[in-house]
Write a protein that holds these residues in place. Sequence first.
Motif, mmCIF file in Angstrom:
data_model
loop_
_atom_site.group_PDB
_atom_site.id
_atom_site.type_symbol
_atom_site.label_atom_id
_atom_site.label_comp_id
_atom_site.label_asym_id
_atom_site.label_seq_id
_atom_site.Cartn_x
_atom_site.Cartn_y
_atom_site.Cartn_z
ATOM 1 N N ASN A 1 50.702 37.928 35.885
ATOM 2 C CA ASN A 1 49.634 38.046 36.880
ATOM 3 C C ASN A 1 50.081 38.967 38.018
ATOM 4 N N LYS A 2 49.093 39.510 38.741
ATOM 5 C CA LYS A 2 49.350 40.390 39.890
ATOM 6 C C LYS A 2 50.197 41.600 39.506
ATOM 7 N N GLU B 1 54.775 36.168 37.950
ATOM 8 C CA GLU B 1 54.744 37.504 38.519
ATOM 9 C C GLU B 1 56.146 38.098 38.529
ATOM 10 N N SER C 1 42.471 23.798 47.438
ATOM 11 C CA SER C 1 41.879 25.136 47.326
ATOM 12 C C SER C 1 40.555 25.115 46.584
ATOM 13 N N PHE D 1 39.880 39.825 43.813
ATOM 14 C CA PHE D 1 40.086 38.406 43.511
ATOM 15 C C PHE D 1 39.825 37.506 44.721
ATOM 16 N N SER D 2 39.898 38.050 45.907
ATOM 17 C CA SER D 2 39.697 37.232 47.118
ATOM 18 C C SER D 2 38.268 37.311 47.654
ATOM 19 N N THR E 1 43.451 30.549 42.450
ATOM 20 C CA THR E 1 42.400 31.572 42.361
ATOM 21 C C THR E 1 42.026 31.827 40.907
ATOM 22 N N LEU E 2 43.027 31.920 40.038
ATOM 23 C CA LEU E 2 42.747 32.131 38.613
ATOM 24 C C LEU E 2 42.069 30.909 38.001
ATOM 25 N N ALA F 1 46.728 43.266 39.683
ATOM 26 C CA ALA F 1 46.518 42.998 41.108
ATOM 27 C C ALA F 1 45.319 43.790 41.616
ATOM 28 N N ARG G 1 35.317 35.405 43.601
ATOM 29 C CA ARG G 1 35.935 34.072 43.564
ATOM 30 C C ARG G 1 34.893 33.041 43.975
ATOM 31 N N GLY H 1 48.912 33.053 42.567
ATOM 32 C CA GLY H 1 47.494 33.191 42.216
ATOM 33 C C GLY H 1 46.979 32.124 41.280
ATOM 34 N N LYS H 2 47.704 31.014 41.189
ATOM 35 C CA LYS H 2 47.345 29.937 40.263
ATOM 36 C C LYS H 2 45.946 29.375 40.520
#
Length: 297
Positions: free
Chosen positions: A209-210, A173, A82, A245-246, A54-55, A241, A259, A51-52
């Motif tokens: 995370n998550k 994680e 990304s 987030f998506s 995305t964060l 989680a 996001r 999730g690097k």
Amino acid sequence: MLFRSPAAPAPKAEEPAAPAPKAEEPAAPAPKVEEPAPLYVGFASQKGGVGKSTLAEIVSSILYYEQGINLFVMDCDLSQDSFYKLREREKSIVQESEELSKSMQEYFHHLGKKAYRIYKSAPKEAVRTARSKIDGISNEKYQLVIFDFPGHAGTTELMELSLQMDYILSPIEADIQSLVSCLAYAKTITEIGVSMSDSRIKDIILFWNKVDRRVRNIIIDEYTKLIDEYELTLLPGYVYATHRFSHELSTYGLRRVFRSTYQPPARGLRMGTGLDELVNEIIQRLNLKTKTENGND
């Protein structure tokens, strides 16, 4: 009786001529106040899928749009792009929708500034590119440059990039294989950074995370102790989680997007995720000045 004529007064000694007034010398110019250089902050991990990126996207948007911290982004993850591709997708969606375009114009007019910039760069060119952007946009004063690292930060090239950061933020994680490689990376960066006089790195900051809030994770408990024994920096609290987030602009619109490179997720959507606690820790540890501290609303 003889009268003597009065003696002539003695001639006055010549008084020294008054010195000519000095011409006023021009005042020395005030020393130029050097603007502090922006901090280089990398989002990095030894394993993909933690999730690097995305964060990095969400945290950057909260810091810039909500906290008033001026920044730009270097997307160094050329295999994924990304960050850069998310901006391109959003730009395309906004241009295709008259309603969304109008809403976005109103949003940025109210905000009083444009969206933050995102640049692509290969890892070995990233810092040089960032410097050229800082020098080339002289009217902008940046506090931060965010670097989104490639998903695997183990090569020599990426180790060199890591040492050119001021701080690295590294999500971890609860997966043993992932943790072993992530901790090895963190220890290496810490040890090399201390021993090299020309390295810039001040700290590598780990955070969970998550995390599944429904279960107590023994791996997290045990590795938290191990991280403490290694004397590495681990932030308190967790990022939990959640499918939110998506959630992108194309599917969820302006009100429910999570996001995005154009706006932060709404505060109500962030409740219970651990994001606000993470952002507050980053602001404090990096000593960032928010818009309130800068005298703005």
